[in-house]
Motif scaffolding. Sequence first.
Motif, PDB file in Angstrom:
ATOM      1  N   GLY A  97       0.813  -1.211   0.000  1.00 26.21           N
ATOM      2  CA  GLY A  97       0.000   0.000   0.000  1.00 26.21           C
ATOM      3  C   GLY A  97       0.845   1.258   0.000  1.00 26.21           C
ATOM      4  N   GLY A  98       2.038   1.177   0.617  1.00 24.55           N
ATOM      5  CA  GLY A  98       2.944   2.305   0.583  1.00 24.55           C
ATOM      6  C   GLY A  98       3.513   2.537  -0.804  1.00 24.55           C
ATOM      7  N   VAL A  99       3.777   1.450  -1.528  1.00 26.15           N
ATOM      8  CA  VAL A  99       4.252   1.564  -2.910  1.00 26.15           C
ATOM      9  C   VAL A  99       3.188   2.241  -3.767  1.00 26.15           C
ATOM     10  CG1 VAL A  99       4.896   0.243  -4.955  1.00 26.15           C
ATOM     11  CG2 VAL A  99       5.812  -0.403  -2.716  1.00 26.15           C
ATOM     12  N   TRP A 100       1.955   1.747  -3.680  1.00 29.45           N
ATOM     13  CA  TRP A 100       0.864   2.355  -4.450  1.00 29.45           C
ATOM     14  C   TRP A 100       0.679   3.820  -4.057  1.00 29.45           C
ATOM     15  CZ3 TRP A 100      -2.417  -2.306  -2.525  1.00 29.45           C
ATOM     16  CH2 TRP A 100      -2.016  -3.464  -3.204  1.00 29.45           C
ATOM     17  N   SER A 101       0.813   4.105  -2.771  1.00 27.71           N
ATOM     18  CA  SER A 101       0.633   5.476  -2.284  1.00 27.71           C
ATOM     19  C   SER A 101       1.720   6.393  -2.817  1.00 27.71           C
ATOM     20  CB  SER A 101       0.645   5.494  -0.754  1.00 27.71           C
ATOM     21  OG  SER A 101      -0.427   4.744  -0.225  1.00 27.71           O
ATOM     22  N   LEU A 102       2.971   5.915  -2.809  1.00 31.01           N
ATOM     23  CA  LEU A 102       4.081   6.715  -3.323  1.00 31.01           C
ATOM     24  C   LEU A 102       3.853   7.085  -4.787  1.00 31.01           C
ATOM     25  CD1 LEU A 102       6.991   7.853  -3.432  1.00 31.01           C
ATOM     26  CD2 LEU A 102       7.785   5.486  -3.792  1.00 31.01           C
ATOM     27  N   GLY A 114       1.089  14.999   1.508  1.00 31.15           N
ATOM     28  CA  GLY A 114       1.867  14.307   2.527  1.00 31.15           C
ATOM     29  C   GLY A 114       1.923  12.825   2.238  1.00 31.15           C
ATOM     30  N   LEU A 115       2.997  12.164   2.716  1.00 31.35           N
ATOM     31  CA  LEU A 115       3.213  10.756   2.379  1.00 31.35           C
ATOM     32  C   LEU A 115       3.862  10.022   3.543  1.00 31.35           C
ATOM     33  CD1 LEU A 115       3.363   8.452   0.224  1.00 31.35           C
ATOM     34  CD2 LEU A 115       5.583   9.410  -0.456  1.00 31.35           C
ATOM     35  N   GLY A 116       3.278   8.892   3.906  1.00 33.34           N
ATOM     36  CA  GLY A 116       3.844   8.023   4.921  1.00 33.34           C
ATOM     37  C   GLY A 116       3.914   6.595   4.416  1.00 33.34           C
ATOM     38  N   LEU A 117       5.051   5.945   4.629  1.00 27.66           N
ATOM     39  CA  LEU A 117       5.250   4.565   4.184  1.00 27.66           C
ATOM     40  C   LEU A 117       5.542   3.706   5.404  1.00 27.66           C
ATOM     41  CD1 LEU A 117       7.659   5.260   1.166  1.00 27.66           C
ATOM     42  CD2 LEU A 117       5.158   5.288   1.186  1.00 27.66           C
ATOM     43  N   GLY A 195      11.344   1.709 -10.819  1.00 24.98           N
ATOM     44  CA  GLY A 195      10.156   2.512 -10.573  1.00 24.98           C
ATOM     45  C   GLY A 195      10.204   3.230  -9.242  1.00 24.98           C
ATOM     46  N   ASP A 196      10.784   2.583  -8.215  1.00 23.71           N
ATOM     47  CA  ASP A 196      10.862   3.230  -6.910  1.00 23.71           C
ATOM     48  C   ASP A 196      11.810   4.417  -6.942  1.00 23.71           C
ATOM     49  OD1 ASP A 196      12.962   1.410  -7.303  1.00 23.71           O
ATOM     50  OD2 ASP A 196      13.172   0.974  -5.165  1.00 23.71           O
ATOM     51  N   VAL A 197      12.904   4.287  -7.677  1.00 25.04           N
ATOM     52  CA  VAL A 197      13.856   5.391  -7.798  1.00 25.04           C
ATOM     53  C   VAL A 197      13.190   6.598  -8.447  1.00 25.04           C
ATOM     54  CG1 VAL A 197      16.032   6.142  -8.838  1.00 25.04           C
ATOM     55  CG2 VAL A 197      15.820   3.824  -7.903  1.00 25.04           C
ATOM     56  N   ALA A 198      12.478   6.359  -9.546  1.00 28.04           N
ATOM     57  CA  ALA A 198      11.816   7.453 -10.265  1.00 28.04           C
ATOM     58  C   ALA A 198      10.747   8.120  -9.399  1.00 28.04           C
ATOM     59  CB  ALA A 198      11.196   6.926 -11.558  1.00 28.04           C
TER      60      ALA A 198
END
Length: 261
Positions: A97-102, A114-117, A195-198
């Motif tokens: 869910g944190g990946v999708w949220s990011l 705002g963003l929390g993982l 994808g996470d880096v981008a």
Amino acid sequence: MTDRQTAAGMRYRTYGHGGRGTFLLVHGWCCDHDFMTPLARHLADRQARVIAVDMPGHGASPPPTDGYGVPELAGHLRAFARALDLRRVFVIGHSLGGVWSLVAAAGDRDRFTGLGLLDSAVAGPPGAAAAIAQVAASLRDDTSGAVRESIVRSYFPPYSDPRLVERVVAATARPSTEVAYAPIAGLADWIATDGDVAALHRWDRPLLFVGSNAPFADYARLAQLAPQAFIGQTVGSGHFVQLQVPAQVDAMLDRYLEVTG
């Protein structure tokens, strides 16, 4: 506390009616909105509007028609926020869910502020994509659910409350084999193409990362990719940090909100 659904069928639960911001809570792999309940109740006490969603194919939401890839599910999360006309959203996701949220937040920085993982698989160590792909392959033909159960149990340290362990094992066994396999395969593909880096580069605002006793993220790499990140680690918790040590998660989130305003 009220249960609702969007026109597209995505189910969600609302907590509180405060005017001090909107928090959108996103569960992880094989979970549903109930996994975010402790955090939702804490945030509702802050006089905030809190929404916990069932992602497509999870909980009471229908499966997606465009697959379970990371960009696709992040797109559904953005569409959900648009459908409810949410503004200035602080999105908090656990695990996948944190990946999708990011990705959702990085793609709509006007709406998400705002963003929390919570123990999410971003900025992992070398070989993370290959390791995740192996997990996906093991889940693909796991019609008995034995592999899934083994993975979920491995997320808990030996001193965990056995009642919580069994509750989580039972809940994560409910989704279909496709829901267990396809999002993990999508995660592997996304990480393999950086994808996470981008996404971390696009999200150039503060973010909070709360890890477990065995975090998926490489903290040094995360700090390099997102120097604005606040990184915390829980004490004595497995992967389900918001269930196992909710007070620690609440305290870190409260401090983060105090510091960042």
